[in-house]
Write an enzyme that holds these catalytic residues in place. Structure first.
Site, PDB file in Angstrom:
ATOM      1  N   GLY A  70       0.871  -1.180   0.000  1.00 41.21           N
ATOM      2  CA  GLY A  70       0.000   0.000   0.000  1.00 41.21           C
ATOM      3  C   GLY A  70       0.894   1.210   0.000  1.00 41.21           C
ATOM      4  N   GLU A  71       0.753   2.035   1.005  1.00 40.61           N
ATOM      5  CA  GLU A  71       1.577   3.244   1.117  1.00 40.61           C
ATOM      6  C   GLU A  71       2.196   3.241   2.517  1.00 40.61           C
ATOM      7  OE1 GLU A  71       2.269   5.327  -1.387  1.00 40.61           O
ATOM      8  OE2 GLU A  71       3.640   6.168   0.085  1.00 40.61           O
ATOM      9  N   SER A  72       3.511   3.101   2.569  1.00 43.39           N
ATOM     10  CA  SER A  72       4.154   2.907   3.875  1.00 43.39           C
ATOM     11  C   SER A  72       3.986   4.116   4.793  1.00 43.39           C
ATOM     12  CB  SER A  72       5.632   2.574   3.699  1.00 43.39           C
ATOM     13  OG  SER A  72       6.285   3.587   2.970  1.00 43.39           O
ATOM     14  N   CYS A  98       6.097  -5.404   0.375  1.00 38.01           N
ATOM     15  CA  CYS A  98       6.231  -4.101  -0.269  1.00 38.01           C
ATOM     16  C   CYS A  98       6.170  -2.963   0.758  1.00 38.01           C
ATOM     17  CB  CYS A  98       5.200  -3.978  -1.387  1.00 38.01           C
ATOM     18  SG  CYS A  98       5.736  -2.785  -2.620  1.00 38.01           S
ATOM     19  N   ARG A 131      13.022   2.997  -0.552  1.00 36.33           N
ATOM     20  CA  ARG A 131      11.699   3.089  -1.188  1.00 36.33           C
ATOM     21  C   ARG A 131      11.819   3.409  -2.668  1.00 36.33           C
ATOM     22  NH1 ARG A 131       8.054   7.375   1.378  1.00 36.33           N
ATOM     23  NH2 ARG A 131       6.430   6.227   0.293  1.00 36.33           N
ATOM     24  N   ILE A 167       5.420  -3.568  -7.660  1.00 38.94           N
ATOM     25  CA  ILE A 167       4.689  -2.319  -7.902  1.00 38.94           C
ATOM     26  C   ILE A 167       5.319  -1.215  -7.045  1.00 38.94           C
ATOM     27  CG2 ILE A 167       2.442  -1.159  -7.826  1.00 38.94           C
ATOM     28  CD1 ILE A 167       1.197  -4.049  -7.824  1.00 38.94           C
ATOM     29  N   ARG A 168       5.972  -0.262  -7.686  1.00 35.78           N
ATOM     30  CA  ARG A 168       6.700   0.805  -6.964  1.00 35.78           C
ATOM     31  C   ARG A 168       7.465   0.200  -5.781  1.00 35.78           C
ATOM     32  NH1 ARG A 168       3.783   5.148  -4.777  1.00 35.78           N
ATOM     33  NH2 ARG A 168       5.604   6.423  -5.151  1.00 35.78           N
ATOM     34  N   HIS A 203       4.660  -8.684  -4.475  1.00 34.05           N
ATOM     35  CA  HIS A 203       3.285  -8.932  -4.001  1.00 34.05           C
ATOM     36  C   HIS A 203       2.825 -10.365  -4.276  1.00 34.05           C
ATOM     37  CE1 HIS A 203       1.945  -4.736  -3.168  1.00 34.05           C
ATOM     38  NE2 HIS A 203       2.917  -4.445  -4.016  1.00 34.05           N
ATOM     39  N   GLU A 216       0.486 -11.926  -3.031  1.00 31.72           N
ATOM     40  CA  GLU A 216      -0.983 -12.038  -2.924  1.00 31.72           C
ATOM     41  C   GLU A 216      -1.673 -11.706  -4.241  1.00 31.72           C
ATOM     42  OE1 GLU A 216       0.920  -9.713  -1.943  1.00 31.72           O
ATOM     43  OE2 GLU A 216      -0.030  -7.748  -2.188  1.00 31.72           O
TER      44      GLU A 216
HETATM   45  N1  GLN Z   1       6.021   2.752  -2.918  1.00 35.23           N
HETATM   46  C1  GLN Z   1       5.183   2.374  -1.820  1.00 35.23           C
HETATM   47  C2  GLN Z   1       5.710   2.950  -0.489  1.00 35.23           C
HETATM   48  O1  GLN Z   1       6.760   3.481  -0.443  1.00 35.23           O
HETATM   49  C3  GLN Z   1       5.075   0.850  -1.701  1.00 35.23           C
HETATM   50  C4  GLN Z   1       4.328   0.316  -2.886  1.00 35.23           C
HETATM   51  C5  GLN Z   1       3.591  -0.960  -2.629  1.00 35.23           C
HETATM   52  O2  GLN Z   1       3.355  -1.360  -1.495  1.00 35.23           O
HETATM   53  N2  GLN Z   1       3.173  -1.581  -3.710  1.00 35.23           N
HETATM   54  O3  GLN Z   1       5.025   2.862   0.485  1.00 35.23           O
END
Ligand code: GLN
Length: 208
Positions: free
Chosen positions: A55-57, A87, A114, A143-144, A189, A191
């Site tokens: 998600g978004e850390s 992630c 990150r 993903i990112r 990921h 999942e």
């Molecule tokens: N780039 C996101 C972060 O820094 C992590 C991306 C993800 O969980 N798919 O939180």
């Protein structure tokens, strides 16, 4: 297929504050484990294994702090609860994330950077060799994704990315999955694919 983890499945939970927690819960259910959505710190007392999803850390960190998760998480890990960060979750459990502005649980002896793969590689997929999961490669979705830059002496590397052609930093293979006792981190990921082997492996950590 029911999970082959032995007599008892770990009681698994997925931190449901933000991110793709539902996909993890679905994967556990396919393996025969009735994973719960964890929204309050006291729920950690009823599980042996916790996933912190992607998600978004920064958001996960702020919400975890707000709801009082961080001390309880540390306490339960010391008691043997397994934790797996995927992630953003891997960023959240890392001890060292240079420049990260928000609260981190700081559980695992790894340094993580990150968004390390650059703009043109925001998302990519790769087949990983993961000896602990058997000879079949694991198809991984990034993903990112964060990069695991370095690991402490007690950390076992489970998988590396062959950087050839990815443009990833450094010329050597990049670490993307690690384990330290009852802790695990993956920068991708599992999942999001239908391969449940990482989830199954994690349930074993929670049982031991
Ligand atoms: N780039 C996101 C972060 O820094 C992590 C991306 C993800 O969980 N798919 O939180």
């Amino acid at each position: 297929m029911p999970s082959a983890v032995g007599d008892r499945l770990a009681r698994a939970g997925v931190l449901g504050l933000q991110g793709d927690f539902r996909e993890h819960i679905e994967t556990f259910r396919r393996l025969g484990s009735d994973a719960v959505d964890v929204r309050r710190p006291e729920q950690l007392d009823a599980i042996d294994a916790l996933v912190i999803p992607g998600g978004e850390s920064t958001t996960i960190g702020k919400l975890a702090l707000h709801y009082g998760f961080i001390p309880k998480l540390r306490e339960r890990v010391a008691e043997g609860m397994a934790v797996w960060g995927t992630c953003a979750g891997a960023i959240f459990i890392a001890r060292d994330v240079p420049g990260h502005p928000h609260p981190l649980a700081g559980l695992m002896d790894i340094r993580v950077r990150r968004n390390a793969f650059g703009r043109q590689l925001d998302s990519f997929e790769a087949d990983l060799d993961v000896p602990q999961l058997g000879s079949e490669p694991f198809h991984a979705v990034f993903i990112r994704a964060p990069l695991i830059e370095s690991v402490g002496p007690g950390v076992e590397v489970l998988a590396k990315l062959d950087d050839a052609g990815t443009g990833a930093p450094g010329s050597e293979a990049t670490i993307v999955a690690v384990r330290q006792g009852n802790l695990m981190a993956t920068s991708f990921h599992p999942e999001l694919t239908h391969d449940g082997r990482f989830h199954e492996y994690f349930l074993k950590l929670g049982r031991s």
